[in-house]
Design an enzyme around this catalytic site. Sequence first.
Site, PDB file in Angstrom:
ATOM      1  N   GLY A 154       1.192  -1.363  -0.272  1.00 11.22           N
ATOM      2  CA  GLY A 154       0.135   0.246   0.603  1.00 11.22           C
ATOM      3  C   GLY A 154       0.466   1.275   0.128  1.00 11.22           C
ATOM      4  N   TYR A 155       0.300   2.134  -0.310  1.00 14.83           N
ATOM      5  CA  TYR A 155       0.367   4.032   0.022  1.00 14.83           C
ATOM      6  C   TYR A 155       1.086   4.588   0.461  1.00 14.83           C
ATOM      7  CZ  TYR A 155       2.961   1.466  -4.661  1.00 14.83           C
ATOM      8  OH  TYR A 155       3.548   0.974  -5.328  1.00 14.83           O
ATOM      9  N   LEU A 156       1.853   4.780   1.000  1.00 13.03           N
ATOM     10  CA  LEU A 156       1.663   6.035   2.870  1.00 13.03           C
ATOM     11  C   LEU A 156       1.474   7.589   1.584  1.00 13.03           C
ATOM     12  CD1 LEU A 156       4.383   5.271   4.710  1.00 13.03           C
ATOM     13  CD2 LEU A 156       2.060   4.445   5.257  1.00 13.03           C
TER      14      LEU A 156
END
Length: 159
Positions: free
Chosen positions: A28-30
């Site tokens: 996932g992407y912060l």
Amino acid sequence: MATEIERKFLVHHDGWREGAVGVPYRQGYLLADGDRTIRVRVAGDRGYLTIKGPMQGISRSEYEYPIPLSDAEEMLSNLCQGFVVEKQRYRVEHAGHCWEVDEFHGQNQGLIVAEIELSDPDEVFAIPDWIGDEVSRDRRYGNAHLSFAPYSTWDSSLS
């Protein structure tokens, strides 16, 4: 500076599968602002935090750090934007190069891409017969994009 030089292709048949053993990935992407990304990934039983800079052709700066698995799991559950990207990654040797074949699941089910990392943007390499169209410069096929606009939502005439 660490540099990633990568070319990405669609996969058009299963010739790569023979003897391939995959590792489950969830990521996932912060941060994913179009130019830079900060990604958290669980690959098998390991956690990673990766920071990538803007693309320069097929190259970009990349820094990857191992993190505790429990931290990676918590970040995936609580901090990421968009969808968590789920895939199985296979390493396939061909003519002296290692190809990474990603078979996507979940929201990106049906998409299979292969990537090859190079030491130079002009490096010559043999293309296996199971490789289809190159999509290196098509941002839709980037994992960060797939976390916000999953393959399952694409108009079938565009893919």
